[in-house]
Design a protein around this motif. Sequence first.
Motif: not given
Length: 181
Positions: A66-72
């Motif tokens: 989730f945090r990775q997608l949020e950064s993208e």
Amino acid sequence: MERLLNERLQGINLYLIGMMGAGKSTLGRMLAYELGYGFVDTDNLLEKAAGKTINQLFTEEGEAAFRQLESEVLAQVCAFTKLVIATGGGIVLRRDNWSYLHHGIIIWLDVAVEILYNRLSEDTTRPLLQDTDPQGKLRSLLEQRQALYNQADLRITITQEETSEQTITRIIEAIPSVLKN
């Protein structure tokens, strides 16, 4: 006043950070309207991109994914200008995200845990609050994030008594203090 502020902002984005329930989406929409800016909610964009709710993402793929997608999503959003951007409460946790946030003005909506708890007590869509002690969970999340939130350009403390309109007025009055001449 808004027109003058708009000229001084020169299209720079405003990023709203703070805990879940702080009012980032509600106040973000109002602030965008007042400034003639667009409004973006990173959580909504993230759900569209993933084709899943945040709850589903947390459950099926975990917080790290989730945090990775949020950064993208944040990386894509910061390429635009004249936006008020409501971010997820935990966006401050990843160091990479700060390089994106620093492209604009970062406004921390600081709300007491008791107020957050009252606002969120009926909300079953928050994966981080699926806890036996949601108020304690909110308190510990805030403690973990407080030093990061403190790095914002502006800190707007929100009270129970104040209307959203009054808060927006305070934000608009505070923005010039962080603009370079």
